[in-house]
Design a protein around this motif. Structure first.
Motif, mmCIF file in Angstrom:
data_model
loop_
_atom_site.group_PDB
_atom_site.id
_atom_site.type_symbol
_atom_site.label_atom_id
_atom_site.label_comp_id
_atom_site.label_asym_id
_atom_site.label_seq_id
_atom_site.Cartn_x
_atom_site.Cartn_y
_atom_site.Cartn_z
ATOM 1 N N ALA A 49 73.369 -80.272 -82.074
ATOM 2 C CA ALA A 49 72.091 -80.046 -82.539
ATOM 3 C C ALA A 49 71.476 -80.814 -83.341
ATOM 4 N N LEU A 50 72.765 -81.030 -84.337
ATOM 5 C CA LEU A 50 72.433 -81.684 -85.541
ATOM 6 C C LEU A 50 72.760 -83.213 -85.073
ATOM 7 N N SER A 51 73.726 -83.436 -84.315
ATOM 8 C CA SER A 51 73.671 -84.446 -83.281
ATOM 9 C C SER A 51 72.542 -84.893 -82.673
ATOM 10 N N ARG A 52 72.274 -84.463 -81.949
ATOM 11 C CA ARG A 52 70.632 -84.361 -81.273
ATOM 12 C C ARG A 52 69.178 -85.094 -82.391
ATOM 13 N N ALA A 53 68.941 -84.401 -83.024
ATOM 14 C CA ALA A 53 67.830 -84.429 -84.315
ATOM 15 C C ALA A 53 68.657 -85.376 -84.650
ATOM 16 N N ASP A 54 69.606 -85.560 -84.760
ATOM 17 C CA ASP A 54 69.955 -87.252 -85.638
ATOM 18 C C ASP A 54 69.066 -88.785 -84.524
ATOM 19 N N ILE A 55 69.187 -88.564 -83.084
ATOM 20 C CA ILE A 55 69.064 -89.108 -82.069
ATOM 21 C C ILE A 55 67.466 -89.235 -82.662
ATOM 22 N N ASN A 56 66.840 -87.843 -82.176
ATOM 23 C CA ASN A 56 65.411 -88.017 -81.989
ATOM 24 C C ASN A 56 64.637 -88.463 -82.991
ATOM 25 N N ARG A 57 64.948 -88.149 -84.361
ATOM 26 C CA ARG A 57 64.655 -88.858 -86.051
ATOM 27 C C ARG A 57 64.364 -89.975 -85.904
ATOM 28 N N GLN A 58 66.030 -90.982 -84.930
ATOM 29 C CA GLN A 58 65.789 -92.107 -84.901
ATOM 30 C C GLN A 58 64.841 -93.053 -83.702
#
Length: 63
Positions: A49-58
């Motif tokens: 989920a943290l990895s997906r969140a990083d992608i989403n923030r980018q």
């Protein structure tokens, strides 16, 4: 040597909660589903989920 005690993976919430049209929080980048299920997630799920969140923030920063 690996430690048998796992570290608690903290929520990335920054208390700036507002969902965009895709139900992604503009504060932390998590999807609504990831936010709602965070407490039930395993450590592996939380890291994903943290990895997906990083992608989403980018993606949010590019818009």
């Amino acid at each position: 040597m690996k430690s048998s005690v796992s570290q608690k993976i903290e929520s990335p919430c920054i208390r700036n909660c507002c969902l965009d049209k895709q139900d992604v929080c503009v504060g932390c980048g998590r999807s609504l589903s990831d936010i709602m299920n965070w407490q039930a997630f395993s450590d592996e799920d939380k890291l994903a989920a943290l990895s997906r969140a990083d992608i989403n923030r980018q993606k949010l920063c590019k818009n």
